[in-house]
Design an enzyme around this catalytic site. Structure first.
Site, PDB file in Angstrom:
ATOM      1  N   GLN A  79      79.787 -18.813 -35.707  1.00  0.00           N
ATOM      2  CA  GLN A  79      78.534 -19.046 -36.426  1.00  0.00           C
ATOM      3  C   GLN A  79      78.619 -18.473 -37.841  1.00  0.00           C
ATOM      4  OE1 GLN A  79      74.639 -16.909 -36.069  1.00  0.00           O
ATOM      5  NE2 GLN A  79      74.003 -18.820 -35.111  1.00  0.00           N
ATOM      6  N   GLU A 143      65.589 -19.199 -37.758  1.00  0.00           N
ATOM      7  CA  GLU A 143      65.181 -17.789 -37.609  1.00  0.00           C
ATOM      8  C   GLU A 143      64.781 -17.114 -38.931  1.00  0.00           C
ATOM      9  OE1 GLU A 143      66.820 -19.050 -35.164  1.00  0.00           O
ATOM     10  OE2 GLU A 143      66.346 -17.926 -33.347  1.00  0.00           O
ATOM     11  N   TYR A 145      66.491 -17.102 -41.802  1.00  0.00           N
ATOM     12  CA  TYR A 145      67.601 -16.677 -42.664  1.00  0.00           C
ATOM     13  C   TYR A 145      67.717 -17.616 -43.878  1.00  0.00           C
ATOM     14  CZ  TYR A 145      69.069 -13.530 -38.877  1.00  0.00           C
ATOM     15  OH  TYR A 145      69.119 -12.532 -37.940  1.00  0.00           O
ATOM     16  N   ARG A 193      72.087 -25.131 -36.336  1.00  0.00           N
ATOM     17  CA  ARG A 193      70.928 -24.522 -35.655  1.00  0.00           C
ATOM     18  C   ARG A 193      69.698 -24.804 -36.497  1.00  0.00           C
ATOM     19  NH1 ARG A 193      70.613 -19.314 -32.216  1.00  0.00           N
ATOM     20  NH2 ARG A 193      68.685 -19.797 -31.115  1.00  0.00           N
ATOM     21  N   HIS A 231      62.235 -14.358 -37.678  1.00  0.00           N
ATOM     22  CA  HIS A 231      62.182 -12.975 -37.195  1.00  0.00           C
ATOM     23  C   HIS A 231      60.867 -12.301 -37.556  1.00  0.00           C
ATOM     24  CE1 HIS A 231      65.999 -12.889 -35.331  1.00  0.00           C
ATOM     25  NE2 HIS A 231      66.707 -12.985 -36.433  1.00  0.00           N
ATOM     26  N   ARG A 267      65.017 -18.249 -23.148  1.00  0.00           N
ATOM     27  CA  ARG A 267      64.495 -17.893 -21.816  1.00  0.00           C
ATOM     28  C   ARG A 267      64.933 -18.856 -20.712  1.00  0.00           C
ATOM     29  NH1 ARG A 267      63.449 -14.978 -18.881  1.00  0.00           N
ATOM     30  NH2 ARG A 267      61.245 -14.867 -18.290  1.00  0.00           N
ATOM     31  N   GLN A 318      66.502  -4.456 -23.949  1.00  0.00           N
ATOM     32  CA  GLN A 318      66.679  -3.013 -24.121  1.00  0.00           C
ATOM     33  C   GLN A 318      68.095  -2.573 -24.505  1.00  0.00           C
ATOM     34  OE1 GLN A 318      63.770  -1.913 -20.747  1.00  0.00           O
ATOM     35  NE2 GLN A 318      64.655   0.006 -21.388  1.00  0.00           N
ATOM     36  N   LYS A 400      56.603  -8.996 -16.299  1.00  0.00           N
ATOM     37  CA  LYS A 400      57.868  -8.320 -15.967  1.00  0.00           C
ATOM     38  C   LYS A 400      58.387  -8.775 -14.601  1.00  0.00           C
ATOM     39  CE  LYS A 400      57.879  -4.195 -18.740  1.00  0.00           C
ATOM     40  NZ  LYS A 400      58.099  -2.751 -18.782  1.00  0.00           N
ATOM     41  N   GLY A 625      67.193   9.569 -12.828  1.00  0.00           N
ATOM     42  CA  GLY A 625      66.013  10.406 -13.046  1.00  0.00           C
ATOM     43  C   GLY A 625      66.133  11.753 -12.364  1.00  0.00           C
TER      44      GLY A 625
HETATM   45  P1  NAP Z   1      57.082   8.708 -21.314  1.00  0.00           P
HETATM   46  O1  NAP Z   1      57.436   7.527 -22.099  1.00  0.00           O
HETATM   47  O2  NAP Z   1      57.794   9.976 -21.529  1.00  0.00           O
HETATM   48  O3  NAP Z   1      55.522   8.958 -21.557  1.00  0.00           O
HETATM   49  C1  NAP Z   1      54.828   9.988 -20.962  1.00  0.00           C
HETATM   50  C2  NAP Z   1      53.437  10.071 -21.585  1.00  0.00           C
HETATM   51  O4  NAP Z   1      52.731  11.125 -20.978  1.00  0.00           O
HETATM   52  C3  NAP Z   1      53.455  10.348 -23.049  1.00  0.00           C
HETATM   53  O5  NAP Z   1      52.563   9.417 -23.648  1.00  0.00           O
HETATM   54  C4  NAP Z   1      52.972  11.777 -23.204  1.00  0.00           C
HETATM   55  O6  NAP Z   1      52.208  11.757 -24.383  1.00  0.00           O
HETATM   56  C5  NAP Z   1      52.164  12.001 -21.949  1.00  0.00           C
HETATM   57  N1  NAP Z   1      52.270  13.350 -21.399  1.00  0.00           N
HETATM   58  C6  NAP Z   1      53.391  14.052 -21.118  1.00  0.00           C
HETATM   59  N2  NAP Z   1      53.078  15.246 -20.593  1.00  0.00           N
HETATM   60  C7  NAP Z   1      51.746  15.296 -20.531  1.00  0.00           C
HETATM   61  C8  NAP Z   1      50.838  16.283 -20.089  1.00  0.00           C
HETATM   62  N3  NAP Z   1      51.238  17.443 -19.606  1.00  0.00           N
HETATM   63  N4  NAP Z   1      49.529  16.012 -20.186  1.00  0.00           N
HETATM   64  C9  NAP Z   1      49.099  14.854 -20.675  1.00  0.00           C
HETATM   65  N5  NAP Z   1      49.910  13.869 -21.101  1.00  0.00           N
HETATM   66  C10 NAP Z   1      51.219  14.110 -21.038  1.00  0.00           C
HETATM   67  O7  NAP Z   1      57.171   8.426 -19.776  1.00  0.00           O
HETATM   68  P2  NAP Z   1      56.707   7.157 -18.956  1.00  0.00           P
HETATM   69  O8  NAP Z   1      55.591   6.429 -19.589  1.00  0.00           O
HETATM   70  O9  NAP Z   1      56.457   7.714 -17.602  1.00  0.00           O
HETATM   71  O10 NAP Z   1      57.982   6.244 -18.947  1.00  0.00           O
HETATM   72  C11 NAP Z   1      59.188   6.697 -18.342  1.00  0.00           C
HETATM   73  C12 NAP Z   1      60.384   5.963 -18.929  1.00  0.00           C
HETATM   74  O11 NAP Z   1      60.355   4.609 -18.615  1.00  0.00           O
HETATM   75  C13 NAP Z   1      60.445   6.076 -20.424  1.00  0.00           C
HETATM   76  O12 NAP Z   1      61.772   6.294 -20.833  1.00  0.00           O
HETATM   77  C14 NAP Z   1      59.993   4.744 -20.875  1.00  0.00           C
HETATM   78  O13 NAP Z   1      60.585   4.384 -22.110  1.00  0.00           O
HETATM   79  C15 NAP Z   1      60.471   3.833 -19.765  1.00  0.00           C
HETATM   80  N6  NAP Z   1      59.600   2.661 -19.680  1.00  0.00           N
HETATM   81  C16 NAP Z   1      59.587   1.793 -20.703  1.00  0.00           C
HETATM   82  C17 NAP Z   1      58.749   0.712 -20.669  1.00  0.00           C
HETATM   83  C18 NAP Z   1      58.725  -0.269 -21.809  1.00  0.00           C
HETATM   84  O14 NAP Z   1      59.520  -0.188 -22.719  1.00  0.00           O
HETATM   85  N7  NAP Z   1      57.823  -1.215 -21.806  1.00  0.00           N
HETATM   86  C19 NAP Z   1      57.909   0.519 -19.605  1.00  0.00           C
HETATM   87  C20 NAP Z   1      57.921   1.429 -18.570  1.00  0.00           C
HETATM   88  C21 NAP Z   1      58.769   2.510 -18.626  1.00  0.00           C
HETATM   89  P3  NAP Z   1      51.609  13.052 -25.085  1.00  0.00           P
HETATM   90  O15 NAP Z   1      52.542  14.171 -24.772  1.00  0.00           O
HETATM   91  O16 NAP Z   1      51.542  12.701 -26.534  1.00  0.00           O
HETATM   92  O17 NAP Z   1      50.262  13.216 -24.512  1.00  0.00           O
HETATM   93 FE1  SF4 Z   2      69.141  -9.577 -20.682  1.00  0.00          FE
HETATM   94 FE2  SF4 Z   2      68.064  -7.110 -20.847  1.00  0.00          FE
HETATM   95 FE3  SF4 Z   2      70.679  -7.475 -20.403  1.00  0.00          FE
HETATM   96 FE4  SF4 Z   2      69.663  -8.020 -22.788  1.00  0.00          FE
HETATM   97  S1  SF4 Z   2      69.731  -6.013 -21.822  1.00  0.00           S
HETATM   98  S2  SF4 Z   2      71.104  -9.257 -21.656  1.00  0.00           S
HETATM   99  S3  SF4 Z   2      67.709  -8.875 -22.215  1.00  0.00           S
HETATM  100  S4  SF4 Z   2      68.995  -8.040 -19.058  1.00  0.00           S
END
Ligand code: NAP
Ligand code: SF4
Length: 648
Positions: A79, A143, A145, A193, A231, A267, A318, A400, A625
């Protein structure tokens, strides 16, 4: 296999690794591969010192890739991508001096001479690609570009023969194609493209897109590929909430308008989806990029009629796009070997061992299948009735649902590899010590409870109780913690069971006009305000959701905004009582009179068994974890499982 930058292009020894990466996909049954984008000159760099092809010495390195692919009967096109105003460096250029909203660098407008020189650079790049052994090139015209910037009024305000009328605006890509065809002859594939849906204001109109497709055919293009969205567009185009094959309808609109094959994309992640797209006449060919990161054997498995064996791309971005945008080597959340193939030899371990793996979440599952692949006898212990761990929650979040596929894949793989799976089985030290050669502890996490007055009030719920559907949640909710799980919980609570998740719903919600009556294909989004009142809070002063994925965080934030979820930063929690949640925000003491307060305050490691083993002098491997709860996510968990399988 569609184009995707992996970051290997710029790495030391990257060509050897890329050769192996592409070879595995060619061996896996892919017919035609398109490489990641290569700049035709320095101005066209995506970022400083990113890959370009301007010299013979650079072309020679590419033959490592092309030879590896050709051995397996596949074809490969390179590309050519000129980043235009998206180039993240001070040398970036564009048709006009208009800064992109997603770039801090302002482009220099190309002079008339500069335009002609750029066309010559495209031709030189194509010639060098042929010298490097490629069967052809893909001209990146979408996209947002450089080429796309010439075509669209949005970014082309020129007054010379390269701007103004549509005839002038499309002259740049047509000249590039004509010149490449003239110089490279007929026996060289040119894929173009084409941006068929810009999803930005002042993008192309449908009539212009059809006209350009016809002119490209006349200029010598062999195949037209589909490009969706610039983008800078604020519409998701490849993330997991986009319905499968959610943009194939765009390519279908162009079917019959030209006499060359059309490729559709975006997708399409399982063989049945690709087959349906073809059966419905949406396109002549199907392109996938990320699904081949997730599973290099995708095509062979499809051909054998065994789609259940495919490790499905869940469109999370991710480990692939998020890495690339952070200048890290791409990989894949569900297949951490992707782009790192040379690090994980396929040979069996020199000594077959008997392994106990405790925990059937992503880390334990990954360790189990990779250890079994390496020839070990694996016993996997899971305390609950099903494998999957936190994935069993993730799969219930609207948008999801693809996580179901990962659990299906792991189940299939465990069965194919004859892993001894012990569900409903909680093991202690006596079940393990002296009975296995190696022990891997992947006992995961549990939700963190917080030391707040009233944290034990009946209004307080844990996120796992909520998402698993075990409890009924009221109409007014406060969520403590705005991390990934806080966002997921808000998303879950903002939807109702009655909602439909059809393509029509997606396009209406995000404002996509399938009739394409306006330039760019945008429409006014329909209101998707949640019937629940939801408050999402954090103590940090930063923007809620700032830590979410680079390429998907904005979608999660936009989605909650559309649903009317109110977010708070810099909150100090005081207490929870019959009235609701008491807190201080912006110096003011407030009470949210809510029915429920959901705790999404992160997790703590579950590692008691590991500590007990350690106390008895037994060294186990601790992963996922259970090793470190902070910032644990599936990407790290699965990668640690793979690594553990290579050290036992
Ligand atoms: P996290 O991302 O570490 O968030 C925990 C949250 O709890 C923070 O907002 C924190 O904010 C709060 N917190 C921590 N201790 C606290 C306390 N003692 N009292 C009150 N609030 C508190 O953890 P998670 O949401 O459980 O996610 C876990 C992992 O999964 C992460 O790595 C996340 O990136 C990943 N995950 C990602 C996605 C996504 O990208 N869509 C979705 C699900 C999970 P404050 O401390 O500012 O209050
Ligand atoms: Fe697909 Fe996620 Fe792997 Fe990227 S990281 S190839 S979006 S499963």
């Amino acid at each position: 296999m569609g184009s995707m930058h992996t970051g290997l292009e710029e790495e030391k020894g990257g060509f050897e690794r890329m050769a192996r990466y592409f070879e595995d996909r060619a061996k896996g049954g892919v017919g035609l591969i398109v490489t990641g984008g290569v700049a035709p000159n320095r101005e066209g760099w995506v970022s400083p010192f990113s890959i370009k092809l301007t010299r013979k010495s650079e072309a020679r390195k590419h033959s490592l890739i092309t030879n590896a692919v050709h051995q397996h009967g596949a074809k490969i096109c390179m590309q050519i991508l000129h980043a235009g105003r998206y180039g993240y460096h001070p040398l970036c250029v564009a048709p006009s001096k208009i800064k992109a909203p997603i770039n801090r660098f302002s482009p220099r407008a190309l002079s008339r001479w500069g335009v002609k020189r750029t066309i010559r650079n495209y031709v030189r790049c194509a010639k060098l690609a042929k010298m490097g052994g490629y069967d052809g090139v893909e001209i990146m015209g979408s996209e947002g570009y450089l080429i796309n910037e010439f075509i669209a009024k949005r970014t082309n305000h020129r007054k010379d023969e390269w701007g103004g009328s549509y005839e002038n605006r499309m002259r740049f890509p047509l000249e590039i194609v004509r010149e490449i065809r003239k110089e490279l002859g007929q026996d060289f594939i040119i894929i173009y493209r084409l941006s068929m849906l810009d999803l930005v204001d002042e993008g192309s109109s449908w009539d212009e897109i059809v006209l350009l497709a016809r002119e490209l055919e006349k200029a010598g293009v062999n195949i037209i590929n589909t490009g969706i969205g610039w983008h800078e567009a604020r519409v998701p185009t490849i993330a997991t909430m986009v319905p499968r094959a959610g943009f194939a309808w765009v390519t279908k609109k162009l079917m019959g308008k030209v006499n060359i094959p059309l490729i559709t994309t975006n997708r399409i992640n399982m063989p049945e989806v690709a087959e349906k797209v073809l059966e419905e006449g949406c396109a002549d060919m199907v392109s996938m990029a990320r699904p081949f990161l997730a599973d290099p054997e995708f095509m062979n498995k499809a051909e054998l009629g065994k789609p259940e064996q495919i490790n499905t791309c869940i469109a999370c971005n991710q480990a692939c796009l998020d890495h690339v945008f952070k200048q890290k080597t791409a990989s894949c959340l569900v297949n951490p070997k992707a782009c790192h193939e040379t690090y994980y030899p396929e040979e069996k371990s020199s000594k077959s061992k008997k392994l106990a793996i405790v925990g059937g979440g992503p880390a334990g599952l990954s360790a189990a299948i990779h250890a079994a692949e390496r020839g070990h006898e694996v016993h996997l212990f899971e305390g609950s009735t099903e494998i999957g761990g936190q994935f069993n929650l993730a799969k219930r979040i609207p948008g999801k649902e693809e996580f179901h596929e990962t659990i299906r894949y792991f189940n299939q793989r465990l069965s194919d590899l004859k892993v001894n799976v012990h569900l409903n089985t909680k093991v202690g030290t006596t079940d393990l010590i002296g009975k296995y050669d190696e022990i891997i502890i992947a006992s995961g996490v549990q939700p963190r409870s917080i030391p707040l007055v009233g944290a034990d009030h009946p209004k307080v719920l844990r996120y796992d109780e909520v998402i698993s559907g075990k409890v009924n949640v009221g109409a007014r909710v406060a969520i403590i913690g705005a991390g990934g799980i806080g966002f997921d919980t808000a998303e879950y609570l903002s939807h109702s069971d009655q909602e439909n998740h059809e393509l029509g719903h997606f396009t209406k919600t995000w404002g996509i006009d399938r009739e394409m009556s306006e330039r760019g294909g945008l429409a006014k989004p329909v209101n998707t305000k949640s019937q629940r009142e939801i408050h999402l809070m954090q103590r940090k002063e930063s923007k809620p959701g700032a830590g979410l994925g680079k390429t998907t965080g904005w979608i999660h934030r936009a989605s909650l905004k559309k649903a009317g979820v109110k977010t708070y930063a810099g909150v100090e929690y005081k207490s929870i009582d019959d009235r609701g949640l008491h807190f201080i925000h912006k110096g003011e003491e407030q009470c949210l009179e809510v029915d429920h307060v959901v705790l999404c305050a992160g997790q703590i490691s579950v590692n008691t068994l590991y500590k007990e083993l350690e106390a008895q002098g037994v060294k186990a491997h601790l992963i996922g974890g259970a090793l470190k709860a902070g910032e644990i996510d599936a990407k790290r968990a699965i990668e640690e499982g793979l690594k553990a399988a290579y050290v036992v």
